[in-house]
Design a protein around this motif. Structure first.
Motif, short mmCIF file in Angstrom:
data_model
loop_
_atom_site.label_atom_id
_atom_site.label_comp_id
_atom_site.label_asym_id
_atom_site.label_seq_id
_atom_site.Cartn_x
_atom_site.Cartn_y
_atom_site.Cartn_z
N VAL A 47 46.87 27.82 39.12
CA VAL A 47 45.90 27.65 40.21
C VAL A 47 45.30 29.01 40.58
N ILE A 48 46.15 30.03 40.71
CA ILE A 48 45.65 31.36 41.07
C ILE A 48 44.70 31.88 40.00
N GLU A 49 45.03 31.65 38.74
CA GLU A 49 44.15 32.09 37.65
C GLU A 49 42.81 31.37 37.74
N TYR A 50 42.83 30.06 38.01
CA TYR A 50 41.60 29.28 38.18
C TYR A 50 40.75 29.86 39.31
N LEU A 51 41.38 30.19 40.43
CA LEU A 51 40.63 30.68 41.59
C LEU A 51 40.05 32.06 41.34
N SER A 55 36.05 32.83 41.45
CA SER A 55 35.47 33.87 42.31
C SER A 55 34.59 34.84 41.53
N SER A 56 34.68 34.80 40.19
CA SER A 56 33.81 35.66 39.37
C SER A 56 32.43 35.04 39.17
N THR A 57 32.29 33.75 39.49
CA THR A 57 31.00 33.07 39.30
C THR A 57 30.41 32.53 40.60
N ASN A 58 31.24 32.35 41.61
CA ASN A 58 30.79 31.76 42.88
C ASN A 58 31.26 32.62 44.05
N THR A 59 30.58 32.49 45.16
CA THR A 59 31.03 33.14 46.39
C THR A 59 32.22 32.37 46.93
N CYS A 60 33.35 33.05 47.07
CA CYS A 60 34.58 32.41 47.53
C CYS A 60 35.22 33.24 48.63
N ILE A 61 35.74 32.57 49.61
CA ILE A 61 36.56 33.20 50.65
C ILE A 61 37.92 32.54 50.59
N PHE A 62 38.95 33.36 50.50
CA PHE A 62 40.30 32.85 50.37
C PHE A 62 41.10 33.20 51.63
N HIS A 107 47.48 39.00 40.16
CA HIS A 107 47.70 37.95 41.16
C HIS A 107 48.13 38.55 42.49
N LEU A 108 48.95 39.59 42.43
CA LEU A 108 49.36 40.25 43.67
C LEU A 108 48.15 40.82 44.39
N TYR A 109 47.25 41.47 43.67
CA TYR A 109 46.03 42.00 44.29
C TYR A 109 45.23 40.87 44.93
N PHE A 110 45.20 39.72 44.26
CA PHE A 110 44.48 38.55 44.78
C PHE A 110 45.08 38.11 46.12
N PHE A 111 46.40 38.02 46.18
CA PHE A 111 47.06 37.64 47.43
C PHE A 111 46.80 38.67 48.52
N GLU A 112 46.90 39.93 48.16
CA GLU A 112 46.74 41.00 49.15
C GLU A 112 45.33 41.02 49.75
N ALA A 113 44.34 40.56 48.99
CA ALA A 113 42.95 40.59 49.45
C ALA A 113 42.58 39.38 50.31
#
Length: 244
Positions: A47-51, A55-62, A107-113
């Motif tokens: 799931v994290i990889e998918y997100l 986020s590389s193609t669409n505007t996403c807020i997590f 993935h850790l960077y993704f969570f931290e952001a």
């Protein structure tokens, strides 16, 4: 251009892909994910990889949920919260088996952001759970309330529908924002498998971690999109049903 608020995913990649087909995600769509991406079904890391890819193609807020806080700490330190382990963490840890240290670091960077909350230009608030300050999220002293609090939703559920936002009896906590979008508390707990609306609060967690579908709502038109129930998409798994 749509802005879709997406409820709690809980490791259900199949539900996320089914929702993608149902809502027909396009490159112009914007997404606000309300947290709890992991823990429950068997594909949390996927799931994290998918997100990350989305986020590389669409505007996403997590937005960060409580399960994301626990997973982030595990990725950062290796420490295992016992509550987390027994409420989906075990399945999440298994989903990371075979991933490289480099992938885990991404993935850790993704969570931290991730954000604890987001307020858009129309004064709509998005967060995982709730807040307790009468002055709004900016005045909240205990930031863990953003991903743990359930009192905001409990309060919204008790609102008399005849009381409008201008009334002296309307809760001050809710008056600060045009609308509030949350997850965290499954609507199936109240016998509903659709997003629930009380006052100016929308709850988009429809119980994908348990027996419900994964849901998204167009915040402008209020059109709801849903996957199949996750238990049907993972027939050989229990998800978090064994831990209700």
């Amino acid at each position: 251009m749509r802005t879709l608020a997406v409820g709690d995913i809980h490791g259900g990649l199949r539900g996320l892909k089914d929702l993608e087909q149902c809502a027909q995600f396009g490159p112009e769509d914007r997404f606000i994910f309300l947290g709890d991406y992991v823990d429950g079904w068997s594909e949390a890391a996927q799931v994290i990889e998918y997100l990350i890819e989305l986020s590389s193609t669409n505007t996403c807020i997590f937005i960060k949920g409580n399960h994301d806080v626990w997973c982030e700490k595990w990725l950062a330190t290796g420490s295992v919260n016992e509550v987390w382990y027994n409420h989906g963490g075990k399945e999440t840890m298994a989903s990371y088996e075979g991933l490289s240290l480099e992938d885990k670091q991404r993935h850790l960077y993704f969570f931290e952001a991730m954000k604890l909350y987001h307020i858009d230009t129309d004064n709509r608030l998005f967060l995982h759970a709730g807040f307790t300050s009468m002055k709004g999220v900016e005045a909240e002293l205990h930031t863990e309330n953003f991903y743990f609090d359930r009192t905001l939703w409990e309060m919204a559920l008790t609102l008399n529908p005849s009381i409008n936002k201008d009334s002296l009896f309307y809760p001050n906590r809710l008056k600060h924002y045009k609308e509030i979008y949350i997850g965290h508390t499954p609507t199936i707990n109240f016998g509903e498998d659709q997003p629930m609306h009380r006052g100016n609060v929308w709850n988009v967690d429809t119980g994908a971690a348990f027996t419900g579908p994964l849901s998204a709502i167009d915040i402008d038109t209020k059109t709801v999109f849903q996957s199949e129930p996750l238990k049907a998409l993972y027939p050989d798994e229990m998800g978090r049903n064994k831990k209700k």
